[in-house]
Design a protein around this motif. Structure first.
Motif, PDB file in Angstrom:
ATOM      1  N   TYR A  47     -67.304 -31.848  -4.919  1.00 44.08           N
ATOM      2  CA  TYR A  47     -67.504 -31.841  -3.583  1.00 44.08           C
ATOM      3  C   TYR A  47     -67.097 -33.086  -2.938  1.00 44.08           C
ATOM      4  N   ASP A 100     -68.493 -31.760  -9.602  1.00 39.90           N
ATOM      5  CA  ASP A 100     -69.095 -30.749  -8.552  1.00 39.90           C
ATOM      6  C   ASP A 100     -68.243 -30.453  -7.509  1.00 39.90           C
ATOM      7  N   ARG A 154     -70.260 -22.252  -9.628  1.00 43.03           N
ATOM      8  CA  ARG A 154     -69.491 -22.299  -8.261  1.00 43.03           C
ATOM      9  C   ARG A 154     -69.924 -21.375  -7.256  1.00 43.03           C
ATOM     10  N   TYR A 169     -72.509 -26.111  -9.359  1.00 39.56           N
ATOM     11  CA  TYR A 169     -72.036 -26.847 -10.736  1.00 39.56           C
ATOM     12  C   TYR A 169     -73.072 -26.467 -11.968  1.00 39.56           C
ATOM     13  N   ALA A 191     -75.135 -31.596  -5.934  1.00 43.04           N
ATOM     14  CA  ALA A 191     -74.258 -30.731  -5.409  1.00 43.04           C
ATOM     15  C   ALA A 191     -74.220 -29.287  -5.802  1.00 43.04           C
TER      16      ALA A 191
END
Length: 733
Positions: free
Chosen positions: A559, A557, A193, A730, A727
């Motif tokens: 996102y 992810d 993160r 992660y 992304a």
């Protein structure tokens, strides 16, 4: 054949070329890449600098310890940059304009002044206008070198924010003892993160080479009063406790120590098996306790001021005491017992949920920990997230705050914006932190705020008083040149530190200080940027999760929007589990008619959340499942209100872009351009969140949009087809 005229022309061209190159070099040297954070000691306007120089002619302090040397270095750096020239160094104030800095023990002159430092504690400070042998001076005084350091940073902040230096009388001390950054950094250099590059710890080169950047990290933290750093991910690697990695941690500790910062480590509960060769990690097994005792002794030989352990256990598949039929208290207390002789602490995370499918995940931490109230040792503190799910754009405060009077509880905020647009969305979290801290638990009647639980004042003077107080923030720091992935993400690091020092501080005042220190004191800059910041979090809530919706992001992810997703193996990883949307309505029923999670709050708070006539709109769908045509306070239906909130969030980002464009020419080119680009990304992604969410919910209810509201740009299948396998931030631990 050259002529005098041609030679003169060539010389002229060469001069112009060299001048142009020099100008480019000067611009490059002055480039604002964000590395300086809020510690930008750029020259003040000439008149202001001259006025300040009259107050600071000489710096009178000794630098006999590493912390005192760090203080003197910072003052010389800051004053030299802000005022155009550093003051001369002296040993005592013997003329007007001396800055007298130190402890009463380090300075005979300060001792003779008899300034009352009793209420300052170890880390507090005072900044006072004084007379020394008839000469006007300014004293920066603390009871320890670290208190003096904090005072020096506060003094520099006064100059950076253009405050008067006449008649100073500032006394300040932290309300919270342990003010921590939790780094979710992995030993391979990745950051779970993390949205600002790789880990700043560069484990591979340590301990032989320690990046000078770590000193600047320490300076930044000390400037806002942060005094602890957990170096590694809560999903801990067992190798963190091996001798080579402990030596690396010790090298970091050596750099942080002069700035008053202690290091901590996240540990894996099963380490006695994986490192020690034991057959069990049962906390009640004497061999397990002996293994941990030996390991702790070894750590303190390398790091004498080691702070202690952070533990994530029996959560998201991590090992823990429940694997052996033991409680969280059993596990925490075993570790606390071996740390206690060294003065170490255990921060035991309360973010837990079992491997069984839950009826309501929001209930689980309370259900597991409330029965253990009073069973933890005095050097254990439970680390509780701000809300009961997981750092969502908005959550009600965690019901454990105020519910465990006989247990020390600390706050865990997320400074990195896992659910709030990663690095590219401008979302100022000071307002989120303040909203949580000022929430009233009603545990001891009106005024029992979360802040008072955290700082210990709620139970001070009672049988429930605790020795430990703490606040942690999951760091947004990485190897990017600007540390945090964007300029405005730096404000969240800054705001966390300020609120950890004083949980009742004002998010708006903190934002104003940050803007002045980061961009300058021009009112044409300060007012509009503060306005953007103060509205930014509400805008994000609107375009992501309005009216109490939560956990609507793509799983894994995290996102982008995926409110339709019901594909994950666990129900409580599925956005559809949380919105409960169907053709008839939407929302998670946690009322007394549903999961009854509302009953985990104190009765007055529970009654307000349970009552549709009293619950704030911002928590409506967190606690209630309602039909689409439910009539809101505005007079609109729930569906219309939901759509309007989504649209308002997008409009608010568009307005931020207009405000930022109005600042062209007032902000340096580099940071202006990067923020402009990020705001454009934010507007596109806000529109995506709005359109995808509306398209999905409309596919269920079949209702028309409110008059004048544009439909989604694409059909639902388009949004459902989007995939982002790379992304950032992660880690599939």
């Amino acid at each position: 054949m050259t002529t005098p005229r041609s030679r003169a022309l060539l010389a002229r061209l060469l001069t112009l070329l060299l001048s142009a190159l020099a100008a480019v070099g000067a611009r490059t040297a002055r480039a604002e890449d964000g590395y300086e954070l809020w510690l930008r000691y750029h020259p003040l306007p000439a008149a202001q600098a001259a006025a300040y120089r009259a107050h600071v002619v000489e710096l009178a302090m000794s630098a006999g310890t590493p912390a005192a040397q760090a203080t003197r270095d910072e003052l010389l750096r800051g004053l030299g940059g802000l005022l155009g020239a550093a003051p001369r160094i002296g040993s005592q104030a013997d003329q007007d304009g001396a800055l007298l800095v130190g402890t009463p023990d380090s300075s005979p002159q300060l001792a003779r002044l008899g300034l009352d430092t009793r209420a300052l504690g170890r880390e507090g400070y005072l900044i006072s206008s004084v007379k020394v042998d008839g000469h006007a001076a300014i004293a920066i005084v603390g009871n320890s070198d670290v208190g003096v350091l904090y005072g020096a940073f506060r003094f520099l902040r006064l100059l950076q924010t253009a405050q008067p230096l006449d008649h100073l009388d500032i006394r300040d001390a932290p309300r919270v003892q342990l003010r921590m950054l939790d780094h979710w950094d992995n030993l391979d250099g990745s950051v779970e993160r993390g949205y600002a590059g790789a880990s700043i710890w560069d484990w591979w080169k340590l301990p032989g080479y320690v990046d000078p950047r770590i000193t600047d990290y320490a300076r930044a933290n000390a400037s806002i009063g942060i005094n602890g750093a957990v170096l590694n991910n809560v999903n801990a690697d067992k190798l963190s406790l091996t001798t080579p990695y402990l030596a690396k941690a010790a090298a970091i500790a050596d750099v942080l120590r002069p700035y008053g910062i202690r290091v901590y480590l996240s540990v894996r509960f099963s380490s006695p098996i994986e490192l020690g060769g034991l057959k069990t990690a049962d906390p009640l097994d004497p061999a397990v306790a002996a293994w941990w005792r030996a390991k702790v002794d070894a750590i303190y030989k390398l790091i004498p001021d080691f702070g202690g352990f952070l533990v994530k256990a029996n959560s998201e598949g991590q090992p823990g005491p429940q694997d052996y039929g033991r409680s969280h208290a059993d596990g925490a207390n075993m570790l606390a017992a071996v740390l206690a002789p060294h003065g170490g602490v255990v921060m035991w995370r309360a973010f837990v949920y079992s491997n069984k499918q839950p009826d309501d995940r929001a209930r689980q931490a309370y259900d597991e920990f409330k029965p253990l109230d009073g069973r933890f040792r005095s050097n254990v503190i439970l680390q509780v997230k701000n809300g009961p799910i997981d750092f969502q754009p908005r959550e009600p405060f965690h019901p454990l705050f105020g519910a465990m009077p006989d247990t020390a509880l600390m706050m865990e905020f997320q400074v990195t914006k896992e659910y709030l647009g990663f690095a590219t969305h401008l979302v100022y979290l000071g307002t989120l932190f303040q909203e949580t801290l000022q929430s009233d638990t009603m545990a001891r009647g009106k005024g029992s705020t979360v802040a008072r639980v955290i700082d210990g004042s709620l139970y001070a003077g009672t049988a429930h008083a605790h020795r430990l107080t703490a606040m942690a923030g999951v760091a947004n720091i990485g190897s990017d040149r600007d540390w945090c992935g964007s300029t405005f993400n730096q404000a969240n690091w800054y705001a966390f530190g300020r609120l950890a020092w004083n949980p009742d501080d004002s998010a708006r005042a903190i934002a104003a200080d940050w803007v002045r220190m980061t961009f300058g004191n021009d009112p044409a800059i300060v007012a509009p940027i503060v306005g953007m910041m103060m509205g930014s979090r509400e805008a994000a809530v609107d375009y992501m999760t309005p009216l109490g919706l939560h956990h609507q992001m793509h799983e894994g992810d995290h996102y982008g929007p995926a409110p339709w997703d019901a594909s994950e193996p666990r129900a409580d990883w599925r956005p559809a589990y949380y919105n409960r949307a169907d053709k008839d309505g939407i929302g998670f029923d946690r009322s007394s008619h549903g999961s009854d999670a509302v009953a985990q709050y104190a009765p007055p708070v529970a009654a307000g959340f349970d009552d549709l006539a009293r619950i704030p709109d911002r928590y409506l769908l967190w606690f209630h499942h309602l039909p689409w045509d439910y009539r809101m306070r505005s007079g609109r239906t729930l569906w219309d209100e939901l759509v309007l909130h989504y649209s308002h969030g997008v409009d608010a980002v568009a307005a931020m872009r207009v405000t930022w464009r109005s600042l062209a020419g007032h902000i340096d080119t580099e940071r202006y351009a990067k923020t402009s680009a990020f705001l454009a990304i934010q507007q596109r992604e806000a529109q995506w969140w709005r359109d995808a969410s509306i398209a999905y919910f409309q596919s269920l209810n079949g209702l028309p949009l409110p008059a004048g509201i544009a439909p989604p740009a694409h059909p639902l299948k388009y949004y459902q087809s989007l995939s982002f396998p790379f992304a950032p931030g992660y880690n599939s631990w």
